[in-house]
Design a protein around this motif. Structure first.
Motif, PDB file in Angstrom:
ATOM      1  N   GLU A  49       0.830  -1.204   0.000  1.00  6.86           N
ATOM      2  CA  GLU A  49       0.000   0.000   0.000  1.00  6.86           C
ATOM      3  C   GLU A  49       0.868   1.260   0.000  1.00  6.86           C
ATOM      4  O   GLU A  49       1.894   1.319   0.657  1.00  6.86           O
ATOM      5  CB  GLU A  49      -0.860  -0.008   1.268  1.00  6.86           C
ATOM      6  CG  GLU A  49      -1.869   1.069   1.332  1.00  6.86           C
ATOM      7  CD  GLU A  49      -2.830   0.881   2.507  1.00  6.86           C
ATOM      8  OE1 GLU A  49      -3.556   1.842   2.775  1.00  6.86           O
ATOM      9  OE2 GLU A  49      -2.850  -0.194   3.129  1.00  6.86           O
ATOM     10  N   LYS A  50       0.390   2.266  -0.722  1.00  7.12           N
ATOM     11  CA  LYS A  50       1.084   3.559  -0.770  1.00  7.12           C
ATOM     12  C   LYS A  50       0.468   4.477   0.286  1.00  7.12           C
ATOM     13  O   LYS A  50      -0.702   4.853   0.172  1.00  7.12           O
ATOM     14  CB  LYS A  50       0.948   4.166  -2.160  1.00  7.12           C
ATOM     15  CG  LYS A  50       1.639   5.490  -2.323  1.00  7.12           C
ATOM     16  CD  LYS A  50       1.419   6.018  -3.731  1.00  7.12           C
ATOM     17  CE  LYS A  50       1.932   7.422  -3.879  1.00  7.12           C
ATOM     18  NZ  LYS A  50       1.650   7.962  -5.208  1.00  7.12           N
ATOM     19  N   PRO A  51       1.246   4.860   1.298  1.00  9.19           N
ATOM     20  CA  PRO A  51       0.705   5.751   2.323  1.00  9.19           C
ATOM     21  C   PRO A  51       0.707   7.206   1.861  1.00  9.19           C
ATOM     22  O   PRO A  51       1.324   7.553   0.849  1.00  9.19           O
ATOM     23  CB  PRO A  51       1.675   5.555   3.495  1.00  9.19           C
ATOM     24  CG  PRO A  51       2.977   5.248   2.827  1.00  9.19           C
ATOM     25  CD  PRO A  51       2.613   4.452   1.591  1.00  9.19           C
ATOM     26  N   ASP A  52       0.053   8.057   2.645  1.00 11.08           N
ATOM     27  CA  ASP A  52       0.048   9.493   2.379  1.00 11.08           C
ATOM     28  C   ASP A  52       1.235  10.185   3.034  1.00 11.08           C
ATOM     29  O   ASP A  52       1.583  11.306   2.656  1.00 11.08           O
ATOM     30  CB  ASP A  52      -1.257  10.108   2.896  1.00 11.08           C
ATOM     31  CG  ASP A  52      -2.461   9.541   2.171  1.00 11.08           C
ATOM     32  OD1 ASP A  52      -2.594   9.823   0.968  1.00 11.08           O
ATOM     33  OD2 ASP A  52      -3.238   8.803   2.797  1.00 11.08           O
ATOM     34  N   LEU A  53       1.850   9.524   4.023  1.00 18.15           N
ATOM     35  CA  LEU A  53       2.981  10.080   4.747  1.00 18.15           C
ATOM     36  C   LEU A  53       3.789   8.952   5.372  1.00 18.15           C
ATOM     37  O   LEU A  53       3.217   7.960   5.826  1.00 18.15           O
ATOM     38  CB  LEU A  53       2.494  11.023   5.869  1.00 18.15           C
ATOM     39  CG  LEU A  53       3.553  11.618   6.792  1.00 18.15           C
ATOM     40  CD1 LEU A  53       4.441  12.614   6.049  1.00 18.15           C
ATOM     41  CD2 LEU A  53       2.895  12.296   7.994  1.00 18.15           C
TER      42      LEU A  53
END
Length: 133
Positions: A49-53
């Motif tokens: 998953e690609k996080p926002d931070l």
């Protein structure tokens, strides 16, 4: 219309520090917190998953936040994901060294939990200021 919940990947080998950040940012500020205790776990989370931070401890029991940031900055998938170093290394030149390594921000330990939510909100709202030559 409700904004989607933003996701933070916290990479920290100390369970008490992970819990503190999870309580402040997850329970109180309602961010979704993914956790990793090592560089390898962080990379596994990033594959899923690609996080926002990214909040990355520099000294991990296995690997380091510098290993993670090197891999993240080498992959264009994460060009827009800001990363903040969290570390007990608070010598005069450390912040500049971490910024030069690819981090977008720096917090020294112990983390000021009153200040943490505003720092996180700023990076999530502003994103990464990427400049390409």
């Amino acid at each position: 219309m409700e904004q989607p919940v933003k996701t933070i990947l916290l990479v920290e080998d100390d369970a008490a520090n992970r819990k503190l950040v999870r309580v402040v940012l997850g329970d109180k500020c309602h961010y979704r917190i993914l956790e990793a205790a090592s560089a390898a776990e962080a990379m596994e989370q990033l594959r899923r998953e690609k996080p926002d931070l990214l909040l990355l401890d520099i000294r991990l029991g296995e690997g380091s936040g510098l290993d993670v940031i090197d891999a993240v900055r080498a992959d264009s998938t994460y060009d827009d994901v800001p990363a903040v170093a969290i570390t007990a290394q608070a010598m005069k030149d450390d912040e500049q060294r971490f910024l030069a390594a690819g981090f977008d921000g720096y917090l020294s330990k112990p983390v000021d939990t009153r200040h943490l939510p505003e720092v996180v909100k700023r990076f999530i709202n502003e994103g990464r200021k990427v400049t390409h030559a």
